[in-house]
Enzyme design. Structure first.
Site, mmCIF file in Angstrom:
data_model
loop_
_atom_site.group_PDB
_atom_site.id
_atom_site.type_symbol
_atom_site.label_atom_id
_atom_site.label_comp_id
_atom_site.label_asym_id
_atom_site.label_seq_id
_atom_site.Cartn_x
_atom_site.Cartn_y
_atom_site.Cartn_z
ATOM 1 N N GLU A 49 7.619 -6.307 1.859
ATOM 2 C CA GLU A 49 6.346 -6.212 2.575
ATOM 3 C C GLU A 49 5.486 -7.457 2.319
ATOM 4 O O GLU A 49 4.915 -8.034 3.244
ATOM 5 C CB GLU A 49 5.585 -4.958 2.131
ATOM 6 C CG GLU A 49 6.158 -3.657 2.636
ATOM 7 C CD GLU A 49 5.699 -3.334 4.061
ATOM 8 O OE1 GLU A 49 4.959 -4.147 4.651
ATOM 9 O OE2 GLU A 49 6.081 -2.272 4.575
ATOM 10 N N LYS A 96 0.851 -1.188 0.000
ATOM 11 C CA LYS A 96 0.000 0.000 0.000
ATOM 12 C C LYS A 96 0.889 1.240 0.000
ATOM 13 O O LYS A 96 1.594 1.513 0.971
ATOM 14 C CB LYS A 96 -0.920 -0.004 1.220
ATOM 15 C CG LYS A 96 -1.887 1.170 1.270
ATOM 16 C CD LYS A 96 -2.800 1.054 2.488
ATOM 17 C CE LYS A 96 -3.778 2.214 2.564
ATOM 18 N NZ LYS A 96 -4.657 2.118 3.756
ATOM 19 N N LYS A 109 -2.100 -1.742 -3.839
ATOM 20 C CA LYS A 109 -2.914 -0.529 -3.838
ATOM 21 C C LYS A 109 -2.007 0.696 -3.912
ATOM 22 O O LYS A 109 -1.070 0.805 -3.106
ATOM 23 C CB LYS A 109 -3.760 -0.484 -2.557
ATOM 24 C CG LYS A 109 -4.636 0.751 -2.406
ATOM 25 C CD LYS A 109 -5.363 0.743 -1.070
ATOM 26 C CE LYS A 109 -6.279 1.972 -0.965
ATOM 27 N NZ LYS A 109 -6.940 2.056 0.344
ATOM 28 N N ARG A 136 0.736 10.143 5.871
ATOM 29 C CA ARG A 136 0.892 8.732 6.243
ATOM 30 C C ARG A 136 2.181 8.134 5.675
ATOM 31 O O ARG A 136 2.297 6.915 5.549
ATOM 32 C CB ARG A 136 -0.327 7.943 5.771
ATOM 33 C CG ARG A 136 -1.600 8.375 6.490
ATOM 34 C CD ARG A 136 -2.819 7.610 6.020
ATOM 35 N NE ARG A 136 -3.982 8.014 6.802
ATOM 36 C CZ ARG A 136 -5.207 8.142 6.318
ATOM 37 N NH1 ARG A 136 -5.457 7.865 5.053
ATOM 38 N NH2 ARG A 136 -6.209 8.514 7.092
#
Length: 325
Positions: free
Chosen positions: A234, A196, A249, A218
Site C-alpha cells: 500500500e 489504514k 493508522k 469497512r
C-alpha cells in the site's frame, strides 16, 4: 588488575541532565497535529462522551480553539467536518460552502500561519457512513474516486495546506494528485492514509464524526490487522502515485508496521494516535489507575522511536502543556 566481566551502562543514566544529553528520541510540539471536529450551527461546543476533553465545535467557537493551540505552540490542525445534512453521495464533502471548506477559510484568514490539514473522505457526509459510492451493497472504487477528487480540489481552493485522503480506495493518491495538478495546485502536498487498518480502535472517532457505517463494515477497503507485507504494498503504491507523507493508522498496535514503513520509504511518516487509544488512557487515568502524563509521553515517544516523524493525536494540548513544564 582483574578484568571486569560487565560494562557499566548506568554511567549514562546517573542524573536527569546526563539522561537528557544522551537521549536518542525527542518529542516536541512541532511533531504534533491536533484533530478538530467542526460542526454546522452556532454556539456549539459539545464534549464527545467517549473522548473526554475533545469537543465538536461550531465555526463561532473555532477561533477560541485556535487561539489556545497557538498559545500552546501547536502549529498544525487536522479538520473533520460534521454536516447537518447527509446524502447517498456525500455532497457536503465537496460543496464549496461545506463545513470544512468554511473552517479552512476562517483559519487561513485569522490564523494564516496555522498549518491546515484537510481530511479528505466521504464517510462523515454520506447517509450510509461508508467512504464511497454504494451500489448493491458494495463500495464502488472508481466512481468514488471522482467524488474524492472533487473534495480534495474544493478543500485546496478553500486554502488547505495539505490534503489528507483517508478513504482507502485503490488509486486515490494518483487520482487526487492528477486532480490537484490540473486545478493548479501542484504545490499542495498529499498526506496519504497509506496504511489504514480495519481497526476496532476507531469507535470513539465515529461518535465524534457521526460516521459509523449504517450497514456492514469497512473490511473490503481498509486493511486486515493480521497483515504486514500488505502495508508495504500500500505504501509503495502511494509513494509511486505521488504521496508526500505516509500515515500509519492506528499507531499503538502497529509499531512494527511504522518501523517497516520508515525503513523502506524516504518520505515523512505520520503516526495517527487514534481515538480508541486516547479514550483508553483517559478512562484509566480518570479511575486513578495510571499516571496519565507519564503514560502519554511514553506512548508518543515510542511512536517517534518506531519511526514517526509526525504524530496526529487528540492529546496534543495536554502534551504541549506537559512539555512546557
Amino acid at each position: 588488575m582483574k578484568e571486569l566481566l560487565f560494562q557499566r551502562h548506568r554511567r549514562l543514566r546517573s542524573s536527569e541532565s546526563m539522561r537528557a544529553m544522551v537521549r536518542e528520541t525527542q518529542l516536541s510540539t512541532d511533531d504534533l497535529i491536533y484533530p478538530i471536529f467542526v460542526v454546522e450551527g452556532n454556539n456549539i461546543k459539545n464534549e464527545v462522551g467517549s473522548m473526554p476533553g475533545v469537543y465538536q465545535v461550531s465555526l463561532d467557537h473555532l477561533s477560541v480553539e485556535l487561539e489556545e493551540l497557538v498559545d500552546l505552540g501547536i502549529r498544525s490542525v487536522l479538520l473533520f467536518g460534521v454536516p447537518k445534512d447527509k446524502d447517498e453521495v456525500g455532497t457536503q464533502a465537496y460543496c464549496e460552502t461545506g463545513i470544512v471548506q468554511e473552517a479552512i477559510r476562517k483559519i487561513k484568514k485569522e490564523f494564516p500561519e496555522m498549518l491546515t490539514v484537510a481530511d479528505t473522505c466521504l464517510c462523515e457526509y454520506t447517509s450510509h457512513g461508508h467512504c464511497g459510492v454504494i451500489k448493491d451493497g458494495d463500495v464502488l472504487n472508481d466512481e468514488s474516486l471522482e467524488l474524492i477528487v472533487q473534495t480534495a480540489v474544493s478543500q485546496a481552493k478553500a486554502g488547505a495546506d495539505i490534503i489528507a485522503p483517508s478513504n482507502m480506495m485503490d488509486g486515490f493518491v494518483a487520482a487526487i494528485r492528477k486532480g490537484l495538478d490540473e486545478a493548479g495546485f501542484v504545490n499542495i502536498p498529499i498526506m496519504s492514509y497509506a496504511v489504514k487498518y480495519a481497526s476496532a480502535f476507531y469507535g470513539p472517532f465515529r461518535d465524534a464524526a457521526g460516521s459509523a457505517p449504517q450497514f456492514g463494515d469497512r473490511k473490503t477497503y481498509q486493511m486486515d490487522p493480521a497483515n504486514r507485507l500488505e502495508a508495504l504494498r500500500e505504501a509503495e503504491s502511494d509513494v509511486r502515485e505521488g504521496a508526500d507523507f505516509l500515515i500509519v493508522k492506528p499507531a499503538l498496535s502497529y509499531m512494527d508496521i511504522m518501523r517497516d514503513v520508515k525503513n523502506n520509504f524516504h518520505v515523512p511518516v505520520v503516526a495517527y494516535n487514534v481515538s480508541g487509544e486516547y479514550a483508553m488512557v483517559k478512562a484509566a487515568a480518570q479511575n486513578g489507575w495510571i499516571d496519565e502524563k507519564r503514560i502519554v509521553l511514553e506512548k508518543l515517544t515510542s511512536m517517534k522511536r518506531a519511526g514517526a516523524d509526525i504524530i496526529i493525536t487528540y492529546a496534543a494540548k495536554d502534551v504541549a502543556r506537559w512539555l512546557s513544564e
